[in-house]
Design a protein around this motif. Structure first.
Motif, mmCIF file in Angstrom:
data_model
loop_
_atom_site.group_PDB
_atom_site.id
_atom_site.type_symbol
_atom_site.label_atom_id
_atom_site.label_comp_id
_atom_site.label_asym_id
_atom_site.label_seq_id
_atom_site.Cartn_x
_atom_site.Cartn_y
_atom_site.Cartn_z
ATOM 1 N N SER A 39 -52.984 -20.248 -48.780
ATOM 2 C CA SER A 39 -53.336 -19.472 -47.591
ATOM 3 C C SER A 39 -53.412 -17.989 -47.955
ATOM 4 O O SER A 39 -53.085 -17.581 -49.070
ATOM 5 C CB SER A 39 -52.289 -19.687 -46.501
ATOM 6 O OG SER A 39 -51.047 -19.127 -46.905
ATOM 7 N N LEU A 40 -53.841 -17.197 -46.997
ATOM 8 C CA LEU A 40 -53.938 -15.755 -47.228
ATOM 9 C C LEU A 40 -52.561 -15.158 -47.515
ATOM 10 O O LEU A 40 -52.423 -14.287 -48.377
ATOM 11 C CB LEU A 40 -54.579 -15.078 -46.018
ATOM 12 C CG LEU A 40 -54.846 -13.587 -46.143
ATOM 13 C CD1 LEU A 40 -55.788 -13.301 -47.315
ATOM 14 C CD2 LEU A 40 -55.422 -13.038 -44.855
ATOM 15 N N LEU A 41 -51.553 -15.639 -46.809
ATOM 16 C CA LEU A 41 -50.188 -15.158 -47.038
ATOM 17 C C LEU A 41 -49.705 -15.517 -48.447
ATOM 18 O O LEU A 41 -49.076 -14.701 -49.122
ATOM 19 C CB LEU A 41 -49.238 -15.745 -45.991
ATOM 20 C CG LEU A 41 -47.765 -15.349 -46.116
ATOM 21 C CD1 LEU A 41 -47.613 -13.839 -45.953
ATOM 22 C CD2 LEU A 41 -46.930 -16.093 -45.104
ATOM 23 N N GLU A 42 -50.014 -16.718 -48.884
ATOM 24 C CA GLU A 42 -49.609 -17.126 -50.233
ATOM 25 C C GLU A 42 -50.345 -16.325 -51.305
ATOM 26 O O GLU A 42 -49.753 -15.938 -52.316
ATOM 27 C CB GLU A 42 -49.870 -18.621 -50.428
ATOM 28 C CG GLU A 42 -48.955 -19.493 -49.600
ATOM 29 C CD GLU A 42 -49.371 -20.952 -49.587
ATOM 30 O OE1 GLU A 42 -48.495 -21.795 -49.286
ATOM 31 O OE2 GLU A 42 -50.547 -21.252 -49.870
ATOM 32 N N ALA A 43 -51.615 -16.051 -51.088
ATOM 33 C CA ALA A 43 -52.373 -15.251 -52.052
ATOM 34 C C ALA A 43 -51.849 -13.821 -52.095
ATOM 35 O O ALA A 43 -51.711 -13.229 -53.170
ATOM 36 C CB ALA A 43 -53.859 -15.267 -51.694
ATOM 37 N N ALA A 44 -51.521 -13.268 -50.924
ATOM 38 C CA ALA A 44 -50.971 -11.915 -50.878
ATOM 39 C C ALA A 44 -49.599 -11.862 -51.551
ATOM 40 O O ALA A 44 -49.277 -10.895 -52.252
ATOM 41 C CB ALA A 44 -50.878 -11.431 -49.437
ATOM 42 N N SER A 45 -48.810 -12.903 -51.358
ATOM 43 C CA SER A 45 -47.503 -12.972 -52.017
ATOM 44 C C SER A 45 -47.676 -13.070 -53.532
ATOM 45 O O SER A 45 -46.905 -12.483 -54.290
ATOM 46 C CB SER A 45 -46.707 -14.173 -51.516
ATOM 47 O OG SER A 45 -46.455 -14.057 -50.149
ATOM 48 N N ALA A 46 -48.674 -13.809 -53.958
ATOM 49 C CA ALA A 46 -48.947 -13.927 -55.394
ATOM 50 C C ALA A 46 -49.388 -12.585 -55.977
ATOM 51 O O ALA A 46 -49.003 -12.242 -57.097
ATOM 52 C CB ALA A 46 -50.013 -14.989 -55.636
ATOM 53 N N VAL A 47 -50.161 -11.822 -55.223
ATOM 54 C CA VAL A 47 -50.564 -10.493 -55.690
ATOM 55 C C VAL A 47 -49.332 -9.601 -55.826
ATOM 56 O O VAL A 47 -49.184 -8.889 -56.821
ATOM 57 C CB VAL A 47 -51.610 -9.868 -54.740
ATOM 58 C CG1 VAL A 47 -51.832 -8.398 -55.060
ATOM 59 C CG2 VAL A 47 -52.915 -10.621 -54.817
ATOM 60 N N GLY A 48 -48.445 -9.646 -54.848
ATOM 61 C CA GLY A 48 -47.215 -8.859 -54.923
ATOM 62 C C GLY A 48 -46.345 -9.273 -56.095
ATOM 63 O O GLY A 48 -45.823 -8.437 -56.842
#
Length: 76
Positions: A39-48
């Motif tokens: 999901s978008l949240l998981e992708a953003a967490s992966a970027v962080g």
């Protein structure tokens, strides 16, 4: 016309290289998460998380300018 300071230019180049390396690792982690149907949240967490890992890798891979200066100075 003044000539640019080579040491300042080298510091700027090293700084840009470090930032680019961290960004590359962070974006890579986000792309892997998105290709894995995250999901978008998981992708953003992966970027962080990738940014944190990138900072740690830069800390290990690139020496600090003070360490370089101490290695270049002659030992007496």
């Amino acid at each position: 016309m003044e000539r640019p300071d080579p040491a300042a230019r080298d510091r700027q180049l090293l700084s840009r290289l470090r930032i680019g390396f961290v960004a590359l690792v962070a974006v890579s982690a986000g792309l892997i998460a998105s290709y894995a149907d995250g999901s978008l949240l998981e992708a953003a967490s992966a970027v962080g998380g990738g940014a944190v890992v990138g900072v740690l890798l830069v800390w290990l891979a690139f020496p600090s300018p003070s360490a370089e200066a101490s290695e270049r100075s002659p030992r007496r």
